[in-house]
Design a protein around this motif. Structure first.
Motif, PDB file in Angstrom:
ATOM      1  N   THR A  75       0.825  -1.206   0.000  1.00  0.00           N
ATOM      2  CA  THR A  75       0.000   0.000   0.000  1.00  0.00           C
ATOM      3  C   THR A  75       0.858   1.255   0.000  1.00  0.00           C
ATOM      4  N   ILE A  76       1.940   1.248   0.761  1.00  0.00           N
ATOM      5  CA  ILE A  76       2.842   2.405   0.771  1.00  0.00           C
ATOM      6  C   ILE A  76       3.400   2.649  -0.627  1.00  0.00           C
ATOM      7  N   ALA A  77       3.813   1.586  -1.306  1.00  0.00           N
ATOM      8  CA  ALA A  77       4.336   1.747  -2.667  1.00  0.00           C
ATOM      9  C   ALA A  77       3.280   2.344  -3.584  1.00  0.00           C
ATOM     10  N   GLN A  78       2.053   1.854  -3.467  1.00  0.00           N
ATOM     11  CA  GLN A  78       0.966   2.368  -4.304  1.00  0.00           C
ATOM     12  C   GLN A  78       0.677   3.827  -4.000  1.00  0.00           C
ATOM     13  N   GLU A  79       0.647   4.193  -2.721  1.00  0.00           N
ATOM     14  CA  GLU A  79       0.339   5.568  -2.340  1.00  0.00           C
ATOM     15  C   GLU A  79       1.440   6.531  -2.783  1.00  0.00           C
ATOM     16  N   ILE A  80       2.691   6.118  -2.676  1.00  0.00           N
ATOM     17  CA  ILE A  80       3.790   6.958  -3.147  1.00  0.00           C
ATOM     18  C   ILE A  80       3.721   7.108  -4.657  1.00  0.00           C
ATOM     19  N   ALA A  81       3.468   6.006  -5.358  1.00  0.00           N
ATOM     20  CA  ALA A  81       3.375   6.052  -6.823  1.00  0.00           C
ATOM     21  C   ALA A  81       2.258   6.999  -7.261  1.00  0.00           C
ATOM     22  N   LYS A  82       1.094   6.891  -6.636  1.00  0.00           N
ATOM     23  CA  LYS A  82      -0.030   7.778  -6.975  1.00  0.00           C
ATOM     24  C   LYS A  82       0.325   9.229  -6.715  1.00  0.00           C
ATOM     25  N   ALA A  83       0.861   9.513  -5.532  1.00  0.00           N
ATOM     26  CA  ALA A  83       1.152  10.896  -5.159  1.00  0.00           C
ATOM     27  C   ALA A  83       2.189  11.523  -6.081  1.00  0.00           C
ATOM     28  N   MET A  84       3.211  10.749  -6.464  1.00  0.00           N
ATOM     29  CA  MET A  84       4.294  11.299  -7.285  1.00  0.00           C
ATOM     30  C   MET A  84       3.925  11.371  -8.754  1.00  0.00           C
ATOM     31  N   SER A  85       2.796  10.795  -9.146  1.00  0.00           N
ATOM     32  CA  SER A  85       2.401  10.831 -10.561  1.00  0.00           C
ATOM     33  C   SER A  85       2.018  12.235 -11.015  1.00  0.00           C
ATOM     34  N   THR A  86       1.809  13.153 -10.071  1.00  0.00           N
ATOM     35  CA  THR A  86       1.567  14.553 -10.460  1.00  0.00           C
ATOM     36  C   THR A  86       2.847  15.222 -10.942  1.00  0.00           C
ATOM     37  N   GLU A  87       3.993  14.666 -10.555  1.00  0.00           N
ATOM     38  CA  GLU A  87       5.290  15.273 -10.884  1.00  0.00           C
ATOM     39  C   GLU A  87       6.076  14.475 -11.915  1.00  0.00           C
ATOM     40  N   TYR A  88       5.868  13.163 -11.960  1.00  0.00           N
ATOM     41  CA  TYR A  88       6.671  12.284 -12.797  1.00  0.00           C
ATOM     42  C   TYR A  88       5.794  11.287 -13.551  1.00  0.00           C
ATOM     43  N   GLU A  89       6.378  10.672 -14.556  1.00  0.00           N
ATOM     44  CA  GLU A  89       5.755   9.505 -15.164  1.00  0.00           C
ATOM     45  C   GLU A  89       6.199   8.309 -14.322  1.00  0.00           C
ATOM     46  N   VAL A  90       5.274   7.758 -13.553  1.00  0.00           N
ATOM     47  CA  VAL A  90       5.632   6.760 -12.546  1.00  0.00           C
ATOM     48  C   VAL A  90       5.392   5.347 -13.056  1.00  0.00           C
ATOM     49  N   ASP A  97      -5.227  -5.417  -5.736  1.00  0.00           N
ATOM     50  CA  ASP A  97      -6.079  -4.268  -5.425  1.00  0.00           C
ATOM     51  C   ASP A  97      -5.256  -2.987  -5.427  1.00  0.00           C
ATOM     52  N   ASN A  98      -4.074  -3.044  -4.829  1.00  0.00           N
ATOM     53  CA  ASN A  98      -3.175  -1.886  -4.833  1.00  0.00           C
ATOM     54  C   ASN A  98      -2.732  -1.537  -6.243  1.00  0.00           C
ATOM     55  N   ALA A  99      -2.428  -2.561  -7.035  1.00  0.00           N
ATOM     56  CA  ALA A  99      -1.981  -2.323  -8.409  1.00  0.00           C
ATOM     57  C   ALA A  99      -3.053  -1.614  -9.223  1.00  0.00           C
ATOM     58  N   PHE A 100      -4.303  -2.068  -9.124  1.00  0.00           N
ATOM     59  CA  PHE A 100      -5.381  -1.428  -9.880  1.00  0.00           C
ATOM     60  C   PHE A 100      -5.683  -0.025  -9.359  1.00  0.00           C
ATOM     61  N   MET A 101      -5.564   0.175  -8.048  1.00  0.00           N
ATOM     62  CA  MET A 101      -5.762   1.498  -7.492  1.00  0.00           C
ATOM     63  C   MET A 101      -4.745   2.485  -8.077  1.00  0.00           C
ATOM     64  N   ALA A 102      -3.506   2.029  -8.212  1.00  0.00           N
ATOM     65  CA  ALA A 102      -2.454   2.882  -8.760  1.00  0.00           C
ATOM     66  C   ALA A 102      -2.716   3.228 -10.225  1.00  0.00           C
ATOM     67  N   ILE A 103      -3.045   2.227 -11.018  1.00  0.00           N
ATOM     68  CA  ILE A 103      -3.212   2.444 -12.450  1.00  0.00           C
ATOM     69  C   ILE A 103      -4.430   3.316 -12.749  1.00  0.00           C
ATOM     70  N   GLN A 104      -5.406   3.306 -11.829  1.00  0.00           N
ATOM     71  CA  GLN A 104      -6.600   4.134 -11.999  1.00  0.00           C
ATOM     72  C   GLN A 104      -6.388   5.577 -11.562  1.00  0.00           C
ATOM     73  N   HIS A 105      -5.272   5.847 -10.877  1.00  0.00           N
ATOM     74  CA  HIS A 105      -5.063   7.177 -10.314  1.00  0.00           C
ATOM     75  C   HIS A 105      -3.734   7.786 -10.758  1.00  0.00           C
ATOM     76  N   GLY A 106      -3.433   7.667 -12.039  1.00  0.00           N
ATOM     77  CA  GLY A 106      -2.342   8.443 -12.609  1.00  0.00           C
ATOM     78  C   GLY A 106      -1.022   7.740 -12.801  1.00  0.00           C
ATOM     79  N   VAL A 107      -0.866   6.534 -12.254  1.00  0.00           N
ATOM     80  CA  VAL A 107       0.387   5.807 -12.444  1.00  0.00           C
ATOM     81  C   VAL A 107       0.428   5.260 -13.865  1.00  0.00           C
ATOM     82  N   LYS A 108       1.538   5.469 -14.550  1.00  0.00           N
ATOM     83  CA  LYS A 108       1.648   5.129 -15.965  1.00  0.00           C
ATOM     84  C   LYS A 108       1.613   3.624 -16.206  1.00  0.00           C
TER      85      LYS A 108
END
Length: 287
Positions: free
Chosen positions: A188-203, A251-262
């Motif tokens: 979950t931490i990895a997913q949350e960091i990936a989502k949050a940083m997707s505003t700045e980077y292609e994650v 579940d974490n993987a799909f949450m990430a891909i739905q919220h900006g993670v490349k």
């Protein structure tokens, strides 16, 4: 200043499709941490990866072994650790202490400048204590103890460190801004960091562990499912092909891909280069 030193201080970070710099957020599973040879090989590959990168690690079996030695009884429900006050002390010592700093030291030996952090450091990850509201039918609900669910990630801190050519090694311990440490799921931490940083980077989020990917047959490591979309995921769960610990990971993987993670890939830690290049593992797609 010497010209050579100028170039040695630069970090190569390729641009993604949208013109943003690429950031790799990589989660390494506990079974790899327990194997010194596999961990060493993985960290060498991680060090060789060019560009911005964050490594999130789990805890392995060391916390359980230490708890046994100290006489602190451990309770797991559906594979999830109940974190009482004494267990919290142990996981903090092990995750944010020995394991985190051992990884940092090995990365430094590979000329990968890195810093080890927990969620409490620099107000990196804010969380709240999970409420005892998980239904268990006849068993009522679960109180997971001092387990945290993530509220926010300090994007500016992560960005400032990355752009100083410092790779981050993050332990799965968070805090609630009221002085309380919390044990938090590393996936979950990895997913949350990936989502949050997707505003700045292609994650690109990589979940690396002991299996070659999501498997059609859990006993056959060659039965890797190449791609999974939401509909197929539901079908696989309905037929009990995907079960137990793989469900929260997906579940974490799909949450990430739905919220900006490349891009999200799940696969074997020893194949990190192939996971990065897209020639191994299971890709999570949203379509």
């Amino acid at each position: 200043m010497n010209t050579i030193n100028i170039f040695n201080n630069l970090v190569y970070s390729p641009l993604g499709d949208g013109g943003k710099k690429v950031l790799y957020v990589i989660k390494i599973g506990g079974n790899i941490i327990d194997d010194e040879t596999k961990l060493s090989s993985f960290l060498q590959s991680f060090s060789n990866l060019e560009g911005y990168k964050v490594l999130v690690h789990g805890g392995g079996k060391l916390a359980t072994k230490l708890a046994e030695q100290l006489g602190v009884e451990q309770q797991l429900i559906d594979g999830r650790r109940i974190t009482d006050a004494e267990t919290l002390k142990i996981v903090t010592m092990v995750y944010a202490g020995y394991i985190n700093k051992n990884i940092v030291a090995q990365l430094q030996s590979h000329n990968c400048n890195s810093i080890g952090l927990s969620g409490a450091d620099g107000n990196l990850i804010q969380a709240h204590k999970r409420l005892a509201s998980s239904p268990l039918g006849d068993r009522g609900s679960i109180d997971y103890g001092f387990v945290g669910d993530v509220d926010a990630v300090n994007v500016s801190l992560v960005k400032s460190l990355l752009e100083q050519n410092i790779s981050l090694v993050i332990a799965p311990v968070t805090q609630d801004q009221k002085g309380q440490l919390l044990n938090t799921n590393a996936d979950t931490i990895a997913q949350e960091i990936a989502k949050a940083m997707s505003t700045e980077y292609e994650v690109h989020l990589i979940y690396s562990f002991e299996k070659s990917g999501v498997l059609m047959n859990a006993e056959d490591d060659s039965s890797v499912i190449g791609q999974i979309n939401p509909g197929y995921y539901k079908e696989l769960k309905d037929h009990n092909i995907i079960f137990a610990g793989m469900i929260p990971k997906l579940d974490n993987a799909f949450m990430a891909i739905q919220h900006g993670v490349k891009r999200v890939v799940i696969g074997k830690a020893e194949q990190l280069d192939q996971l990065i290049s897209g020639t191994a593992g299971t890709s999570i797609i949203y379509e």
